[in-house]
Design a protein around this motif. Structure first.
Motif, PDB file in Angstrom:
ATOM      1  N   PHE A  76       0.825  -1.207   0.000  1.00 41.63           N
ATOM      2  CA  PHE A  76       0.000   0.000   0.000  1.00 41.63           C
ATOM      3  C   PHE A  76       0.862   1.261   0.000  1.00 41.63           C
ATOM      4  N   GLN A  77       0.241   2.358  -0.420  1.00 45.65           N
ATOM      5  CA  GLN A  77       0.925   3.655  -0.360  1.00 45.65           C
ATOM      6  C   GLN A  77       1.208   4.027   1.094  1.00 45.65           C
ATOM      7  N   GLN A  78       0.194   3.894   1.943  1.00 44.77           N
ATOM      8  CA  GLN A  78       0.386   4.044   3.383  1.00 44.77           C
ATOM      9  C   GLN A  78       0.791   2.680   3.922  1.00 44.77           C
ATOM     10  N   HIS A  79       1.832   2.634   4.735  1.00 45.52           N
ATOM     11  CA  HIS A  79       2.480   1.363   5.015  1.00 45.52           C
ATOM     12  C   HIS A  79       1.634   0.413   5.857  1.00 45.52           C
ATOM     13  N   TYR A  80       0.787   0.946   6.756  1.00 42.06           N
ATOM     14  CA  TYR A  80      -0.049   0.128   7.634  1.00 42.06           C
ATOM     15  C   TYR A  80       0.784  -0.877   8.425  1.00 42.06           C
ATOM     16  N   LEU A  81       1.880  -0.387   8.988  1.00 44.01           N
ATOM     17  CA  LEU A  81       2.738  -1.209   9.837  1.00 44.01           C
ATOM     18  C   LEU A  81       2.477  -0.881  11.303  1.00 44.01           C
ATOM     19  N   ILE A  82       2.887  -1.781  12.171  1.00 46.52           N
ATOM     20  CA  ILE A  82       2.781  -1.547  13.614  1.00 46.52           C
ATOM     21  C   ILE A  82       4.126  -0.981  14.074  1.00 46.52           C
ATOM     22  N   GLU A  83       4.159   0.312  14.338  1.00 45.26           N
ATOM     23  CA  GLU A  83       5.426   1.017  14.548  1.00 45.26           C
ATOM     24  C   GLU A  83       6.176   0.545  15.780  1.00 45.26           C
ATOM     25  N   GLU A  84       5.455   0.027  16.792  1.00 39.52           N
ATOM     26  CA  GLU A  84       6.119  -0.420  18.003  1.00 39.52           C
ATOM     27  C   GLU A  84       6.810  -1.764  17.811  1.00 39.52           C
ATOM     28  N   MET A  85       6.466  -2.478  16.751  1.00 41.66           N
ATOM     29  CA  MET A  85       7.033  -3.791  16.497  1.00 41.66           C
ATOM     30  C   MET A  85       8.267  -3.689  15.617  1.00 41.66           C
ATOM     31  N   VAL A 134      10.065  -0.426  13.703  1.00 45.71           N
ATOM     32  CA  VAL A 134       9.643   0.218  12.459  1.00 45.71           C
ATOM     33  C   VAL A 134       9.466   1.717  12.650  1.00 45.71           C
ATOM     34  N   GLY A 135       9.043   2.139  13.855  1.00 46.08           N
ATOM     35  CA  GLY A 135       8.839   3.551  14.113  1.00 46.08           C
ATOM     36  C   GLY A 135      10.103   4.372  14.033  1.00 46.08           C
ATOM     37  N   GLN A 136      11.262   3.728  14.110  1.00 48.07           N
ATOM     38  CA  GLN A 136      12.542   4.423  14.028  1.00 48.07           C
ATOM     39  C   GLN A 136      13.108   4.418  12.614  1.00 48.07           C
ATOM     40  N   MET A 137      12.388   3.841  11.667  1.00 55.78           N
ATOM     41  CA  MET A 137      12.878   3.721  10.298  1.00 55.78           C
ATOM     42  C   MET A 137      12.398   4.871   9.426  1.00 55.78           C
ATOM     43  N   SER A 138      13.121   5.099   8.335  1.00 52.54           N
ATOM     44  CA  SER A 138      12.709   6.109   7.358  1.00 52.54           C
ATOM     45  C   SER A 138      11.498   5.618   6.572  1.00 52.54           C
ATOM     46  N   GLY A 139      10.885   6.519   5.825  1.00 53.71           N
ATOM     47  CA  GLY A 139       9.735   6.141   5.018  1.00 53.71           C
ATOM     48  C   GLY A 139      10.068   5.079   3.994  1.00 53.71           C
ATOM     49  N   GLY A 140      11.245   5.203   3.372  1.00 52.56           N
ATOM     50  CA  GLY A 140      11.666   4.217   2.394  1.00 52.56           C
ATOM     51  C   GLY A 140      11.884   2.848   3.020  1.00 52.56           C
ATOM     52  N   GLN A 141      12.498   2.823   4.200  1.00 54.76           N
ATOM     53  CA  GLN A 141      12.700   1.556   4.896  1.00 54.76           C
ATOM     54  C   GLN A 141      11.370   0.936   5.304  1.00 54.76           C
ATOM     55  N   GLN A 142      10.441   1.759   5.771  1.00 52.19           N
ATOM     56  CA  GLN A 142       9.129   1.240   6.150  1.00 52.19           C
ATOM     57  C   GLN A 142       8.419   0.619   4.950  1.00 52.19           C
ATOM     58  N   GLN A 143       8.530   1.256   3.798  1.00 53.17           N
ATOM     59  CA  GLN A 143       7.890   0.680   2.623  1.00 53.17           C
ATOM     60  C   GLN A 143       8.534  -0.653   2.251  1.00 53.17           C
ATOM     61  N   ARG A 144       9.832  -0.767   2.460  1.00 48.36           N
ATOM     62  CA  ARG A 144      10.515  -2.035   2.184  1.00 48.36           C
ATOM     63  C   ARG A 144      10.060  -3.126   3.148  1.00 48.36           C
ATOM     64  N   VAL A 145       9.757  -2.753   4.391  1.00 50.10           N
ATOM     65  CA  VAL A 145       9.175  -3.722   5.328  1.00 50.10           C
ATOM     66  C   VAL A 145       7.794  -4.157   4.818  1.00 50.10           C
ATOM     67  N   PRO A 163       3.289   2.769  -4.542  1.00 52.34           N
ATOM     68  CA  PRO A 163       4.168   2.437  -3.414  1.00 52.34           C
ATOM     69  C   PRO A 163       5.253   3.468  -3.130  1.00 52.34           C
ATOM     70  N   VAL A 164       5.509   4.397  -4.061  1.00 48.86           N
ATOM     71  CA  VAL A 164       6.589   5.368  -3.854  1.00 48.86           C
ATOM     72  C   VAL A 164       6.086   6.805  -3.901  1.00 48.86           C
ATOM     73  N   ALA A 165       4.779   6.991  -3.810  1.00 47.20           N
ATOM     74  CA  ALA A 165       4.205   8.329  -3.979  1.00 47.20           C
ATOM     75  C   ALA A 165       4.684   9.320  -2.925  1.00 47.20           C
TER      76      ALA A 165
END
Length: 247
Positions: A76-85, A134-145, A163-165
């Motif tokens: 997704f464009q928005q990563h929808y990750l759990i930042e604490e994990m 994940v919360g400590q990662m850059s936007g690009g790294q989060q998208q790679r996750v 995915p890169v917008a």
């Protein structure tokens, strides 16, 4: 093989996708081009079963898409990750379809799923950062996750919706390179929607150009001429392409 036949989706009087048909052979990498509102996201949401078409059909290897499927993964464009994990635990959530609810709550995954999470993180260049929050990662790294999570799902079809917008040009190219690498390594059929033509031309194999819900172009890199881009986007994007070519 993915086959889309006379697909349409309307929201009231708005025709988001209008009588779209195409076929994607196994393993092909397709970029969907178009301006915001062209129907790209709606098309991908129909393909992954999140949106029900108004009419028409989608089949994957002959099986109709009638809802979300385990063999179709989405970035997704928005990563929808759990930042604490950690990146590793976020990637592991791609295996939820193979894990009971109780085991997922306790973090109990099979050794195979754990291996797949590490393999996916290695594919996107984040194996050394697998334990990082994940919360400590850059936007690009989060998208790679997010890409790694999709790979852990073990899909036959990989979808990526803009995915890169939200990324800077350097990060955008890096993320697209990892998506292309993952697709090539695993032989995945892939559809990625993009609005950045230069990035699309660098990584795309086949292109679908959408405008007002219709596919107005279906071809390969050599066919994606300035006139075609002008038809899809209009003169502003075309002039940007000409300026870059002249530079």
């Amino acid at each position: 093989m993915i086959e889309v036949s006379n697909l349409s989706k309307s929201y009231g009087e708005i025709q988001a996708v209008d009588d779209v048909s195409f076929t994607i052979p196994d393993g092909e990498f397709v970029v969907v081009l178009g301006e915001s509102g062209a129907g790209k996201s709606t098309l991908l949401r129909c393909l992954n079963g999140l949106t029900e078409p108004t009419s028409g059909s989608i089949t994957i290897n002959g099986d109709p898409v009638e809802g979300p499927r385990d063999d179709v993964a989405m970035v997704f464009q928005q990563h929808y990750l759990i930042e604490e994990m950690s990146a590793y635990n976020n990637a592991l959530t791609g295996a939820l379809g193979r894990t009971s609810f109780f085991n997922s709550l306790l973090g109990r995954y099979t050794e195979e799923d754990k291996y797949e999470a590490l393999r996916a993180l290695e594919t996107v260049g984040l194996l050394d950062e697998s334990g990082q929050s994940v919360g400590q990662m850059s936007g690009g790294q989060q998208q790679r996750v997010g890409i790694a999570r999709a790979l852990v799902q073990q899909p036959n079809l990989l979808l990526a919706d803009e995915p890169v917008a939200s990324l800077d040009p350097a990060s955008a190219e890096q993320v697209m390179a990892y998506i292309r690498q993952a697709a090539d390594e695993r032989g995945l059929s892939t559809l990625a929607s993009l609005h950045q033509v230069n990035i699309a031309r660098e990584f795309g194999e086949r292109f679908l150009g959408m405008k007002d819900g219709e596919v107005i172009f279906d071809g390969y890199r050599d066919d994606l001429t300035v006139d075609v881009i002008d038809e899809i986007y209009g003169t502003i994007e075309t002039e940007a392409i000409r300026t870059e070519a002249e530079a």
